[in-house]
Scaffold this active site. Sequence first.
Site, PDB file in Angstrom:
ATOM      1  N   GLU A   1     -26.297 -32.184 -33.972  1.00 28.54           N
ATOM      2  CA  GLU A   1     -25.489 -31.908 -32.726  1.00 28.54           C
ATOM      3  C   GLU A   1     -26.051 -31.076 -31.777  1.00 28.54           C
ATOM      4  O   GLU A   1     -26.656 -29.945 -32.064  1.00 28.54           O
ATOM      5  CB  GLU A   1     -24.109 -31.335 -32.855  1.00 28.54           C
ATOM      6  CG  GLU A   1     -23.177 -31.117 -31.805  1.00 28.54           C
ATOM      7  CD  GLU A   1     -23.113 -32.178 -30.712  1.00 28.54           C
ATOM      8  OE1 GLU A   1     -22.693 -33.330 -30.988  1.00 28.54           O
ATOM      9  OE2 GLU A   1     -23.447 -31.874 -29.418  1.00 28.54           O
TER      10      GLU A   1
ATOM     11  N   HIS B   1      -3.850 -44.270 -26.978  1.00 23.54           N
ATOM     12  CA  HIS B   1      -3.570 -45.514 -26.187  1.00 23.54           C
ATOM     13  C   HIS B   1      -2.942 -46.615 -27.243  1.00 23.54           C
ATOM     14  O   HIS B   1      -3.055 -46.594 -28.461  1.00 23.54           O
ATOM     15  CB  HIS B   1      -4.807 -46.103 -25.907  1.00 23.54           C
ATOM     16  CG  HIS B   1      -5.211 -45.521 -24.677  1.00 23.54           C
ATOM     17  ND1 HIS B   1      -4.819 -45.700 -23.493  1.00 23.54           N
ATOM     18  CD2 HIS B   1      -6.376 -44.797 -24.502  1.00 23.54           C
ATOM     19  CE1 HIS B   1      -5.338 -45.057 -22.439  1.00 23.54           C
ATOM     20  NE2 HIS B   1      -6.365 -44.541 -23.224  1.00 23.54           N
TER      21      HIS B   1
ATOM     22  N   VAL C   1     -32.264 -34.156 -31.648  1.00 22.93           N
ATOM     23  CA  VAL C   1     -33.136 -34.975 -32.192  1.00 22.93           C
ATOM     24  C   VAL C   1     -34.184 -35.451 -31.187  1.00 22.93           C
ATOM     25  O   VAL C   1     -33.906 -35.754 -29.946  1.00 22.93           O
ATOM     26  CB  VAL C   1     -32.655 -36.408 -32.815  1.00 22.93           C
ATOM     27  CG1 VAL C   1     -33.541 -37.480 -32.954  1.00 22.93           C
ATOM     28  CG2 VAL C   1     -31.524 -36.050 -33.698  1.00 22.93           C
TER      29      VAL C   1
ATOM     30  N   CYS D   1      -1.807 -14.513 -21.631  1.00 23.33           N
ATOM     31  CA  CYS D   1      -0.997 -15.572 -21.101  1.00 23.33           C
ATOM     32  C   CYS D   1      -0.634 -16.739 -22.128  1.00 23.33           C
ATOM     33  O   CYS D   1       0.491 -17.267 -21.914  1.00 23.33           O
ATOM     34  CB  CYS D   1      -2.313 -16.324 -20.229  1.00 23.33           C
ATOM     35  SG  CYS D   1      -2.757 -15.415 -18.853  1.00 23.33           S
TER      36      CYS D   1
ATOM     37  N   CYS E   1      -8.569 -11.582 -21.539  1.00 23.91           N
ATOM     38  CA  CYS E   1      -8.864 -11.604 -23.163  1.00 23.91           C
ATOM     39  C   CYS E   1     -10.653 -11.773 -23.196  1.00 23.91           C
ATOM     40  O   CYS E   1     -11.016 -11.292 -24.425  1.00 23.91           O
ATOM     41  CB  CYS E   1      -8.512 -13.053 -23.578  1.00 23.91           C
ATOM     42  SG  CYS E   1      -9.172 -14.461 -22.585  1.00 23.91           S
TER      43      CYS E   1
END
Lengths: 425, 488, 122
Positions: free
Chosen positions: B33, B51, B172, B409, B449
């Site tokens: 990845e 869906h 890659v 939050c 944060c």
Amino acid sequence: MVEQGSLKMINLDVDVTVIGAGPAGLAAAISARENGAGEVIVLDRNSWLGGILPQCIHDGFGVEEIGTSMTGPEYADMYIKNAEKLGVTFFYETMVLQLFKNHEIIAVNKKGLHKIKAKSIVLAMGCREKTRWDVLIPGERPSGIYTAGVAQGFINLYNIMVGKNVVILGSGDVGLIVARRLRFEGANVKGVIEILPYASGLPRNVVQCLDDYNIPLYLNHTVAYIKGRERLESITIAQVDEKMEIIYGTEKEIKCDTLLLSLGLIPENELSKQVGIEIDTITGGPVVDQFFETTVKGIFACGNCLQVYDTVDILSIGAKQVGKNAAKYAVGETHEKIGFVKVTAGKGIRYVLPQQINKSGKVHFYLRVEQPKKTAVLRVFSGDVELLKKKLPWANPANMIEFDFNVSEKVLKSNKPLEVTIDDQ
Amino acid sequence: MQNFHVAIVGAGVIGSSIAWELSKYKLDVIVFEKGSDVSSGTSKANSGVIHSGINSPPSSLKARFCMEGNKMLQSLADSFGFSLKWTGKLVIAKNEDEVKELNRLKKVGNYNKVPGLEIKDGKEIKIQEPNVTCYKALWVPTAGIISPYEFTIAFAENAAVNNVNFLLETEVKDIQKNENNFLIETNNGKYQSKLLINAAGLNCRDIVSMLQTPDFEIYPCRGEYIVLDKTYSYLVNSMIYPVPPKEFGVLGVHITPTVEGNILLGPSAEFVDDSDDKRTTKKMMKNLLRKGKEIIPILPDKAVINAYSGVRCKLASPDEGGWADYRIEESKQTPNLINLLGIESPGLTAAPAIAKEVVKMISNSIDLKKKTVFKILKANKQRFSEMSSKKRSGLIKQDKRWGRVVCRCEHVTEAEVINALKNPLKAQTLSSVKYRCRAGMGRCQGGFCTQHIVRIMEEDLKIDVKEIKLKSPKSNLFYGRTRKLEND
Amino acid sequence: MINEKEITCIICPISCKISVRIDGKRLEVCKGNKCKKGIDYARSEALDPRRMLTSSVLVKNGEWPLVSVKGSEPIPKDKIFQVLKQIKQIKVDAPVKLGQNIIKNVSNTEINIIATKSVKRM
């Protein structure tokens, strides 16, 4: 939702609970103790006290209030020492999870859940900064974009430099101060971009943060585009017209790796909304009466969560008053509310505070105007009757205006709203 | 050189779900990845919709895998613990002319065996959606919403705990093939594998080009979104889609609640030249707000807390109508190369079914022996913000870091941030934290944060501040130190 | 040598632009000011511009990595970067007490750099 009545909570019963240990909370807590409150506790979500003050290492604090110009940390220290001397109890790294109309609070920290009962509450949560999405700046989403306050915190508290080639959007005081700080720390500050035709910070800061270091100020400009796949690569600025819309053809690309946003502050009122306190959509803070009591009995508000102040001095003076009022409420000295009059923002006024009066006597008002004026006449009307006319040397949205006005019993009982206006003459 | 049975290029939802299916067998599997976390491309920047199948032409692979995948979703959600809400969808028609489209969709749906479809009257719709005005609408009960990155992460982390190797930030660069193996060169070393699965999404054509001349083109199509504050979640209960535009096979701008309680407006659809062009435009942001207000007139302007865009990998150009079916096939020219091309909507729904199909496809080329021991990793659904007082108190007693809230939050605690950073994929960017525990996703957008997450990364995970990234390999947050430390 | 300068007054938000003429150590305010305070400001700003300098110093073994500091008095404007350079090279060991002298007589200005916050030892 958190159920009350769990057996594992730490229970407390105090006179006054202050939420937030920034300058407002500190001033309110001290004043509460000085005015007869028994146990006063202050809850803060950080591991330090003083709120935003420890990262404001520049000077300029306390000029009006004390007569000397201190730095943020020194100002905080003065208040903290005072509070400690008066026996105020502080709770660190404590987050208020829920607030109830009966003044109970559920809060959490490393020791566990706390259920805190109080006779009165002072809201002093401060504010948060406007983000990129509050103004919808188009473009890519790279790293290197910070709000000015967050960047300031990294540089001053955590010893972390956010970038090297910096552009700042917004010429409010936070942006100007951070521009100078970055320049001092070796960054290349390429400019401050301001959408209005004038800088919104203090002239002193424009001179001492920009002019002194030849940092260009682009008035009547905004950021039209952000470029950068991974880290920021450049921003495109453009001139704007009177409607603050981009004038196509005036675009200019500035290469940079850091964009700091100083777009304005939003009062932090999540807890206020949760407990059903009425919020003024213009100030962003609670609707209050002349005692700074919100629409929920015994809950008071002060500091930036009530309205965004220009200087900490004025904020502290107001917060001290609130602390006193909260203390009096806690010991049972509430005033009889013998009437009710709404205060409305009339011609030329963006907002006026307090928004409600329920007792006759001298009231201290705060307001901001909509547009800058070179000459200004302030008026107060009760219905059609002009009760006050006051000439001001100038008026500016960036400078909060204060004035005292005596609300008579007649006015109070008339039920007609008090309207505040500003005119050229 | 390390040897594998299967190498997968791309850890989006397709690559990750295939990795998970393969992890059930006694195989050596590796996933490359190029992003800093799984779900870095199209898989994270979409509507998060499960869906029903009404939008896919009958007999297409899209229809087949959508229907199969849809049926698998609930049990996957039960096993993995990711959020799934069957909100249903309303396709709304303004007038009688648009009702023709509703009828057409219903017909397609019936053909695809989509259950529960019903055309309802505007008055009836008002009862279930008080803030939406329409003439008539098609009610689709089997449509749902998930968090697409949570979904992908669930597959990937489950594959990882079952011994699939994930190499993040690994691109890659070149692939050669000898008689038996693929020789894969990356920026992180060279690897050998018997089978190669091309799940590279927008880069699928580049991967094919390394081995043969591609017989297809890709047409990147960008969709912009706006995210609305949770305060407005009450405005809609289910997904609201106006009748889709007649142009190039996209579903049109719709209103989608998210599993977290935000609302998404979007997506737009614009063909772009550069598949990496994920910009948001002022024009489109204003357009999305305007279209949103057309459906829900009381939608306020100030509700926006974020805007993003995703790019779909289309196989058909706008001139061709912009619609093409999935291509899920073994390359004829290069045996053992499995290509997954053009996986756009309903890609999320189809993924688990496609993964099973891929396993079937490779069963001829490789010996598939099922593992006897197989772990299920439940998504970290321990969310302080959703717990009872009792649970909270108990956890704080065990580990006091559950008592320190670092994201105001969303009420996320220090313990959750640390757990997020200690994920089995070793993905440790700010976004990795955000996607696993929500810290940073609230209305202040990290204003409070970020400093605390950075400190946790420094102190608890010993990450050098110069190495802290926002989301991708070169998206560093910081330049260095204000004052240099001794060991700098 | 006669020097003409324009000074932006910072005393109040009107920000008058005051023109001054400097002849050696003598200052003549030509025009621009709306009040007397402006004249005093323009004089000091033209003849001896000084600035309150604030910065940070690295702390070793402290609960915070930096301590904020300031000049005990305003520093001559033309010495700012020289002073900053010196500040950046200093390291202090915790604990640091608010008001503590970090650098005495920085860059020969006879001004000290003092800590504006306390930092406990870790």
